[in-house]
Design a protein around this motif. Structure first.
Motif, mmCIF file in Angstrom:
data_model
loop_
_atom_site.group_PDB
_atom_site.id
_atom_site.type_symbol
_atom_site.label_atom_id
_atom_site.label_comp_id
_atom_site.label_asym_id
_atom_site.label_seq_id
_atom_site.Cartn_x
_atom_site.Cartn_y
_atom_site.Cartn_z
ATOM 1 N N ASN A 84 0.806 -1.222 0.000
ATOM 2 C CA ASN A 84 0.000 0.000 0.000
ATOM 3 C C ASN A 84 0.835 1.265 0.000
ATOM 4 O O ASN A 84 0.374 2.322 -0.415
ATOM 5 C CB ASN A 84 -0.938 0.020 1.210
ATOM 6 N N LYS A 85 2.082 1.167 0.502
ATOM 7 C CA LYS A 85 2.918 2.350 0.663
ATOM 8 C C LYS A 85 4.379 1.946 0.507
ATOM 9 O O LYS A 85 4.808 0.929 1.042
ATOM 10 C CB LYS A 85 2.679 2.932 2.056
ATOM 11 N N ILE A 86 5.138 2.757 -0.233
ATOM 12 C CA ILE A 86 6.553 2.470 -0.487
ATOM 13 C C ILE A 86 7.368 3.726 -0.202
ATOM 14 O O ILE A 86 6.990 4.827 -0.605
ATOM 15 C CB ILE A 86 6.785 2.052 -1.971
ATOM 16 N N GLY A 87 8.497 3.543 0.440
ATOM 17 C CA GLY A 87 9.462 4.620 0.628
ATOM 18 C C GLY A 87 10.658 4.350 -0.259
ATOM 19 O O GLY A 87 11.309 3.320 -0.121
ATOM 20 N N ALA A 88 10.937 5.242 -1.191
ATOM 21 C CA ALA A 88 12.055 5.069 -2.124
ATOM 22 C C ALA A 88 13.215 5.955 -1.692
ATOM 23 O O ALA A 88 13.092 7.182 -1.671
ATOM 24 C CB ALA A 88 11.620 5.430 -3.536
ATOM 25 N N PRO A 89 14.343 5.358 -1.353
ATOM 26 C CA PRO A 89 15.490 6.158 -0.915
ATOM 27 C C PRO A 89 16.090 6.964 -2.064
ATOM 28 O O PRO A 89 16.237 6.465 -3.174
ATOM 29 C CB PRO A 89 16.477 5.106 -0.407
ATOM 30 N N LEU A 90 16.407 8.212 -1.770
ATOM 31 C CA LEU A 90 17.037 9.102 -2.743
ATOM 32 C C LEU A 90 18.353 9.629 -2.169
ATOM 33 O O LEU A 90 18.681 10.812 -2.300
ATOM 34 C CB LEU A 90 16.091 10.249 -3.107
ATOM 35 N N ASP A 91 19.107 8.732 -1.527
ATOM 36 C CA ASP A 91 20.372 9.107 -0.890
ATOM 37 C C ASP A 91 21.392 9.655 -1.878
ATOM 38 O O ASP A 91 22.318 10.360 -1.471
ATOM 39 C CB ASP A 91 20.978 7.907 -0.158
ATOM 40 N N PHE A 92 21.266 9.349 -3.142
ATOM 41 C CA PHE A 92 22.200 9.872 -4.142
ATOM 42 C C PHE A 92 21.980 11.365 -4.381
ATOM 43 O O PHE A 92 22.809 12.033 -4.991
ATOM 44 C CB PHE A 92 22.102 9.087 -5.462
ATOM 45 N N ILE A 93 20.855 11.890 -3.869
ATOM 46 C CA ILE A 93 20.575 13.325 -3.961
ATOM 47 C C ILE A 93 20.870 14.012 -2.632
ATOM 48 O O ILE A 93 21.509 15.054 -2.591
ATOM 49 C CB ILE A 93 19.111 13.571 -4.379
ATOM 50 N N GLU A 94 20.385 13.390 -1.565
ATOM 51 C CA GLU A 94 20.601 13.955 -0.228
ATOM 52 C C GLU A 94 20.447 12.839 0.794
ATOM 53 O O GLU A 94 19.527 12.028 0.688
ATOM 54 C CB GLU A 94 19.567 15.061 0.024
ATOM 55 N N LYS A 96 19.355 10.638 3.641
ATOM 56 C CA LYS A 96 18.070 10.404 4.309
ATOM 57 C C LYS A 96 16.859 10.948 3.550
ATOM 58 O O LYS A 96 15.752 10.939 4.071
ATOM 59 C CB LYS A 96 18.090 10.949 5.737
ATOM 60 N N LEU A 97 17.041 11.399 2.313
ATOM 61 C CA LEU A 97 15.907 11.850 1.505
ATOM 62 C C LEU A 97 15.189 10.626 0.949
ATOM 63 O O LEU A 97 15.822 9.698 0.448
ATOM 64 C CB LEU A 97 16.389 12.745 0.355
ATOM 65 N N SER A 98 13.873 10.611 1.070
ATOM 66 C CA SER A 98 13.091 9.466 0.631
ATOM 67 C C SER A 98 11.737 9.938 0.112
ATOM 68 O O SER A 98 11.123 10.822 0.698
ATOM 69 C CB SER A 98 12.894 8.504 1.810
ATOM 70 N N ALA A 99 11.296 9.336 -0.984
ATOM 71 C CA ALA A 99 9.984 9.650 -1.557
ATOM 72 C C ALA A 99 8.990 8.582 -1.126
ATOM 73 O O ALA A 99 9.188 7.405 -1.396
ATOM 74 C CB ALA A 99 10.069 9.702 -3.077
ATOM 75 N N THR A 100 7.946 8.989 -0.445
ATOM 76 C CA THR A 100 6.908 8.067 -0.009
ATOM 77 C C THR A 100 5.745 8.135 -0.989
ATOM 78 O O THR A 100 5.241 9.209 -1.294
ATOM 79 C CB THR A 100 6.430 8.423 1.412
ATOM 80 N N THR A 101 5.352 6.972 -1.487
ATOM 81 C CA THR A 101 4.290 6.889 -2.482
ATOM 82 C C THR A 101 3.294 5.819 -2.053
ATOM 83 O O THR A 101 3.688 4.755 -1.600
ATOM 84 C CB THR A 101 4.871 6.528 -3.867
ATOM 85 N N THR A 102 2.013 6.102 -2.218
ATOM 86 C CA THR A 102 0.959 5.149 -1.868
ATOM 87 C C THR A 102 0.291 4.615 -3.136
ATOM 88 O O THR A 102 0.459 5.175 -4.223
ATOM 89 C CB THR A 102 -0.118 5.824 -0.998
ATOM 90 N N GLN A 103 -0.494 3.556 -2.976
ATOM 91 C CA GLN A 103 -1.266 3.038 -4.112
ATOM 92 C C GLN A 103 -2.213 4.112 -4.643
ATOM 93 O O GLN A 103 -2.436 4.205 -5.845
ATOM 94 C CB GLN A 103 -2.045 1.787 -3.713
ATOM 95 N N GLN A 104 -2.756 4.925 -3.748
ATOM 96 C CA GLN A 104 -3.651 5.999 -4.178
ATOM 97 C C GLN A 104 -2.896 7.020 -5.034
ATOM 98 O O GLN A 104 -3.409 7.481 -6.049
ATOM 99 C CB GLN A 104 -4.291 6.692 -2.970
ATOM 100 N N ASP A 105 -1.668 7.368 -4.643
ATOM 101 C CA ASP A 105 -0.838 8.271 -5.461
ATOM 102 C C ASP A 105 -0.628 7.677 -6.844
ATOM 103 O O ASP A 105 -0.725 8.365 -7.863
ATOM 104 C CB ASP A 105 0.543 8.489 -4.824
ATOM 105 N N SER A 106 -0.325 6.393 -6.878
ATOM 106 C CA SER A 106 -0.068 5.700 -8.139
ATOM 107 C C SER A 106 -1.322 5.686 -9.013
ATOM 108 O O SER A 106 -1.252 5.937 -10.217
ATOM 109 C CB SER A 106 0.416 4.278 -7.854
ATOM 110 N N ALA A 107 -2.462 5.409 -8.417
ATOM 111 C CA ALA A 107 -3.717 5.379 -9.169
ATOM 112 C C ALA A 107 -4.056 6.764 -9.727
ATOM 113 O O ALA A 107 -4.497 6.883 -10.872
ATOM 114 C CB ALA A 107 -4.848 4.868 -8.293
ATOM 115 N N MET A 108 -3.813 7.805 -8.948
ATOM 116 C CA MET A 108 -4.078 9.166 -9.416
ATOM 117 C C MET A 108 -3.148 9.525 -10.576
ATOM 118 O O MET A 108 -3.567 10.148 -11.542
ATOM 119 C CB MET A 108 -3.943 10.166 -8.273
ATOM 120 N N ALA A 109 -1.888 9.114 -10.483
ATOM 121 C CA ALA A 109 -0.928 9.377 -11.551
ATOM 122 C C ALA A 109 -1.302 8.620 -12.826
ATOM 123 O O ALA A 109 -0.971 9.048 -13.928
ATOM 124 C CB ALA A 109 0.479 8.994 -11.102
#
Length: 185
Positions: A84-94, A96-109
């Motif tokens: 239902n929810k995923i945290g994608a690490p973006l350590d190559f940018i900063e 402890k930076l992480s993008a959190t995305t839900t199934q609802q976000d994905s469906a809206m996109a």
């Protein structure tokens, strides 16, 4: 779909909708398959914009980082088929930076994609002369629950079978090519 998901849930961490940075910059950064857009993004100077966004975008400009982000977006999309929810690490940018995305976000996109898919399925349904016995889902998007929901809504009661998402399309193309190949005598 990946572009829409990137713009909706990843790019806000880099300042989209949070800063005075022009929106087209984020679109250029997310379009990893378009060399001109990537060149445009890599040439942009962020020094006049507010932090932390200027630094994050400057890091994204470093060689390979837009592709790394796109890979995280694609992986997130795939993992949301089972979670239902995923945290994608973006350590190559900063750190402890992480993008959190839900199934609802994905469906809206995916709304635009789903609208086109629904119309295609409805057209196919109107053109067939008899009900299919089964529908075979293949390709990466076949994993997404909202894609399966659309298929069930257009073809209610029809059995749905999931093929190998990666190999199904390639196998189908190979079979079709074999049928089109001139037969040797």
């Amino acid at each position: 779909m990946d572009l829409a998901l990137s713009l909706a849930t990843f790019m806000p961490l880099l300042g989209k909708g949070q800063s005075s940075i022009p929106v087209h910059v984020f679109s250029a950064a997310a379009r990893v398959n378009e060399v001109d857009r990537q060149s445009e993004f890599r040439a942009y100077n962020f020094s006049r914009y507010e932090e932390p966004y200027a630094n994050r975008l400057t890091r994204l400009q470093e060689f390979g980082n837009t592709v790394r982000m796109n890979m995280q977006v694609e992986l997130t999309k795939k993992m949301l088929s089972d979670s239902n929810k995923i945290g994608a690490p973006l350590d190559f940018i900063e750190e402890k930076l992480s993008a959190t995305t839900t199934q609802q976000d994905s469906a809206m996109a995916a709304e635009r994609y789903l609208s086109v898919l629904t119309k295609l399925l409805e057209t196919a349904r109107g053109e067939i002369t008899r009900e299919p016995e089964v529908i075979l889902l293949t390709g990466g998007m076949s994993r997404a629950p909202y894609v399966q929901d659309v298929i069930q809504s257009v073809f209610p009661g029809i059995a749905v079978t999931k093929g190998d998402p990666s190999l199904g399309v390639v196998t189908g193309l190979a079979v079709a090519a074999n049928r089109l190949r001139p037969q040797r005598r």
